[in-house]
Design a protein around this motif. Sequence first.
Motif, PDB file in Angstrom:
ATOM      1  N   LYS A   1       0.840  -1.056  -0.027  1.00  0.00           N
ATOM      2  CA  LYS A   1       0.087   0.093   0.014  1.00  0.00           C
ATOM      3  C   LYS A   1       0.774   1.256  -0.270  1.00  0.00           C
ATOM      4  O   LYS A   1       0.570   2.339  -0.663  1.00  0.00           O
ATOM      5  CB  LYS A   1      -0.856  -0.042   1.147  1.00  0.00           C
ATOM      6  CG  LYS A   1      -2.077  -0.629   1.029  1.00  0.00           C
ATOM      7  CD  LYS A   1      -2.851  -0.918   2.519  1.00  0.00           C
ATOM      8  CE  LYS A   1      -4.148  -1.778   2.369  1.00  0.00           C
ATOM      9  NZ  LYS A   1      -5.104  -1.655   3.625  1.00  0.00           N
TER      10      LYS A   1
ATOM     11  N   SER B   1       1.127   3.861  -3.033  1.00  0.00           N
ATOM     12  CA  SER B   1       0.655   4.989  -2.942  1.00  0.00           C
ATOM     13  C   SER B   1       1.885   6.218  -3.068  1.00  0.00           C
ATOM     14  O   SER B   1       1.374   7.266  -3.705  1.00  0.00           O
ATOM     15  CB  SER B   1       0.065   5.376  -1.236  1.00  0.00           C
ATOM     16  OG  SER B   1      -0.249   6.723  -0.887  1.00  0.00           O
ATOM     17  N   CYS B   2       2.965   5.992  -2.550  1.00  0.00           N
ATOM     18  CA  CYS B   2       3.856   6.987  -2.888  1.00  0.00           C
ATOM     19  C   CYS B   2       4.520   7.089  -4.118  1.00  0.00           C
ATOM     20  O   CYS B   2       4.795   8.082  -4.669  1.00  0.00           O
ATOM     21  CB  CYS B   2       5.148   6.739  -1.747  1.00  0.00           C
ATOM     22  SG  CYS B   2       4.862   6.960  -0.232  1.00  0.00           S
TER      23      CYS B   2
ATOM     24  N   ASP C   1       1.870   9.103  -6.225  1.00  0.00           N
ATOM     25  CA  ASP C   1       1.960  10.327  -5.743  1.00  0.00           C
ATOM     26  C   ASP C   1       2.954  11.219  -6.313  1.00  0.00           C
ATOM     27  O   ASP C   1       3.076  12.483  -6.441  1.00  0.00           O
ATOM     28  CB  ASP C   1       1.669  10.473  -4.239  1.00  0.00           C
ATOM     29  CG  ASP C   1       0.164  10.318  -3.898  1.00  0.00           C
ATOM     30  OD1 ASP C   1      -0.686  10.094  -4.471  1.00  0.00           O
ATOM     31  OD2 ASP C   1       0.038  10.104  -2.528  1.00  0.00           O
TER      32      ASP C   1
ATOM     33  N   CYS D   1       6.643  11.177   1.679  1.00  0.00           N
ATOM     34  CA  CYS D   1       5.327  10.485   1.652  1.00  0.00           C
ATOM     35  C   CYS D   1       5.851   9.057   2.876  1.00  0.00           C
ATOM     36  O   CYS D   1       4.760   8.828   3.449  1.00  0.00           O
ATOM     37  CB  CYS D   1       5.203   9.945   0.143  1.00  0.00           C
ATOM     38  SG  CYS D   1       3.906   8.945   0.163  1.00  0.00           S
TER      39      CYS D   1
ATOM     40  N   TYR E   1       3.557   8.665   6.010  1.00  0.00           N
ATOM     41  CA  TYR E   1       2.872   7.364   5.984  1.00  0.00           C
ATOM     42  C   TYR E   1       2.893   6.527   7.339  1.00  0.00           C
ATOM     43  O   TYR E   1       2.124   6.198   8.171  1.00  0.00           O
ATOM     44  CB  TYR E   1       3.060   6.360   4.849  1.00  0.00           C
ATOM     45  CG  TYR E   1       2.132   5.453   4.823  1.00  0.00           C
ATOM     46  CD1 TYR E   1       0.813   5.658   4.030  1.00  0.00           C
ATOM     47  CD2 TYR E   1       2.440   3.977   5.387  1.00  0.00           C
ATOM     48  CE1 TYR E   1       0.225   4.419   4.017  1.00  0.00           C
ATOM     49  CE2 TYR E   1       1.811   3.009   5.256  1.00  0.00           C
ATOM     50  CZ  TYR E   1       0.443   3.068   4.507  1.00  0.00           C
ATOM     51  OH  TYR E   1      -0.245   1.924   4.423  1.00  0.00           O
TER      52      TYR E   1
END
Length: 99
Positions: free
Chosen positions: A31, A35-36, A39, A60, A64
């Motif tokens: 995840k 996500s990073c 982004d 990030c 997180y």
Amino acid sequence: MANLDLSGVSEQIQAEVQIKQFRDFLIQYNKLSESCFNDCVWDFTSRSIRSNEENCVQNCVEKYTKVTQRISERFQELQMLVNENASAAAQKLGKIPGV
């Protein structure tokens, strides 16, 4: 002989717990990576990572990690409150003798 059976069951339970923990770790890692990456990686015209992308990924990951840690701490705090309230309610009803 019963001790051998119990120790085998205990080892099996420990192995299952370790597998679950590793699976949970991998889910969180995936995840975070996805996500990073989504982004922070914008430029696919070069093989190298640009400094602004690298900084974004570092920020990030840090964010997180901090958020995940804070959520875990808060969950533990709430769980302790729930347990204390349940214990107090059980004591009030007389199900558990006073400590």
